[in-house]
Every structure is written in structure tokens, then in C-alpha cells.
Design an enzyme around this catalytic site. Structure first.
Site, PDB file in Angstrom:
ATOM      1  N   LYS A   1       0.821  -1.219   0.000  1.00  0.00           N
ATOM      2  CA  LYS A   1       0.000   0.000   0.000  1.00  0.00           C
ATOM      3  C   LYS A   1       0.857   1.274   0.000  1.00  0.00           C
ATOM      4  O   LYS A   1       0.346   2.369   0.165  1.00  0.00           O
ATOM      5  CB  LYS A   1      -0.913   0.029   1.227  1.00  0.00           C
ATOM      6  CG  LYS A   1      -1.766  -1.217   1.409  1.00  0.00           C
ATOM      7  CD  LYS A   1      -2.988  -1.206   0.521  1.00  0.00           C
ATOM      8  CE  LYS A   1      -3.948  -2.303   0.879  1.00  0.00           C
ATOM      9  NZ  LYS A   1      -3.823  -3.499   0.097  1.00  0.00           N
ATOM     10  N   CYS A   2       2.136   1.128  -0.178  1.00  0.00           N
ATOM     11  CA  CYS A   2       3.067   2.252  -0.143  1.00  0.00           C
ATOM     12  C   CYS A   2       3.097   2.978  -1.489  1.00  0.00           C
ATOM     13  O   CYS A   2       2.939   2.355  -2.545  1.00  0.00           O
ATOM     14  CB  CYS A   2       4.474   1.727   0.187  1.00  0.00           C
ATOM     15  SG  CYS A   2       5.757   2.982   0.240  1.00  0.00           S
ATOM     16  N   GLY A   3       3.313   4.270  -1.455  1.00  0.00           N
ATOM     17  CA  GLY A   3       3.444   5.038  -2.690  1.00  0.00           C
ATOM     18  C   GLY A   3       4.642   4.611  -3.517  1.00  0.00           C
ATOM     19  O   GLY A   3       4.706   4.896  -4.717  1.00  0.00           O
TER      20      GLY A   3
END
Length: 167
Positions: free
Chosen positions: A34-36
Site C-alpha cells: 500500500k506504499c506510494g
């Protein structure tokens, strides 16, 4: 002591010895779906596909310590990585990389290659490059894209190959 002295958990909770990767160049990365920075999965996968037969193994260690960006169970995370990013390189069990419960492997990696602001891991996708002898040779920041240091990987693979030919 080197990286091969450590044991880690697989996504299925089984113990895995890193000595199984002896003689290979390793790229060890703390990941989060879910990290950019998650688009880096694609570059990590590209390195894996390009150099796995030459002796590179990418190892992903999911971590939920940075703004809850890996909240799912190991099995769900592995499936997400396969479906969303085409990941086929080994993903291991979720770990802590900082704090009192930091995985022993990450304590060692941080000691061997501290970052710009000290030894702590600052964010997801911090990358450690390990030579075929199990020595940590370089630490890359979360924002450094994996293909930026492809030449360094190739150099380590060539060194490993030349040592194998000598022996």
C-alpha cells in the site's frame, strides 16, 4: 558473520535459512503493497527476471511499521504482489525492521550499512545489496529506484562468476 548465518520465516511460517542462497548476489528489500513506492515492485521483478539465472535473488520482506502500509496477512500480501505487480521473486514473512522486535537479519543489515541519518530504516523499500560471499556492500534509500543500480548488480554478478571460474 554474514547474511548466510540468518534464518527467516516464509509467508507460510516455515523457517528458511539464508544459507540456501550461498553464492548468490542478494537484493534484500522491506516492502509494502500500500506504499506510494510500491511501483518499485515492477523494477525489482525486472531485475529478478533478468539476472536470476546469473545468480541474483531478490528477497522481499513485508513490513507494516510505516503508516500501516502492509496491513494484510502474509498470504493475502503474497497474492496482492503476484496479481498487482507480477512478483515471482521470494516474499518472506512479515517482519519488523526497527524497534525492539526488529528481525535479527535487519539488525545485522543496519549495523553493516547504516543510512544517511543513522542506522534505522526510514521507510519502505530500503534496499540492501549483498555480494555472493554474504557481505553487505551497499544500502540504497527508499526513493532510489532499483534499475538505477543495475550496473552495480551486474558488477557483483561478474565478480561472483569469476571467483567460481577460478575455484
Amino acid at each position: 558473520m554474514n547474511v548466510y548465518d540468518f534464518k527467516v520465516q516464509t509467508v507460510r511460517g516455515e523457517e528458511k535459512s539464508l544459507s540456501d542462497y550461498r553464492g548468490q548476489v542478494l537484493l534484500i528489500v522491506n516492502t509494502a503493497t500500500k506504499c506510494g513506492l510500491a511501483p518499485q515492485f515492477k523494477e525489482l521483478q525486472r531485475l529478478h527476471e533478468t539476472y536470476k539465472d546469473a545468480g541474483l535473488t531478490v528477497l522481499g520482506f513485508p513490513c507494516n511499521q510505516f503508516q500501516n502500509q502492509e496491513p494484510v496477512k502474509n498470504s493475502d500480501m503474497e497474492e496482492t504482489c503476484q496479481i498487482n505487480f507480477g512478483v515471482t521473486f521470494p516474499l518472506l514473512g512479515k517482519i519488523d525492521v526497527n524497534g525492539p522486535n526488529a528481525d535479527p537479519l535487519y539488525k545485522y543489515l543496519k549495523k553493516e550499512a547504516s543510512g544517511l541519518f543513522g542506522s534505522g530504516i526510514k521507510w519502505n523499500f530500503t534496499k540492501f545489496l549483498v555480494d555472493a560471499e554474504g557481505r553487505v556492500v551497499k544500502r540504497y534509500s527508499p526513493t532510489t529506484k532499483p534499475l538505477k543500480f543495475e550496473a552495480h548488480i551486474k558488477k557483483l554478478l561478474e565478480q561472483a562468476k569469476s571467483k567460481t571460474l577460478v575455484h
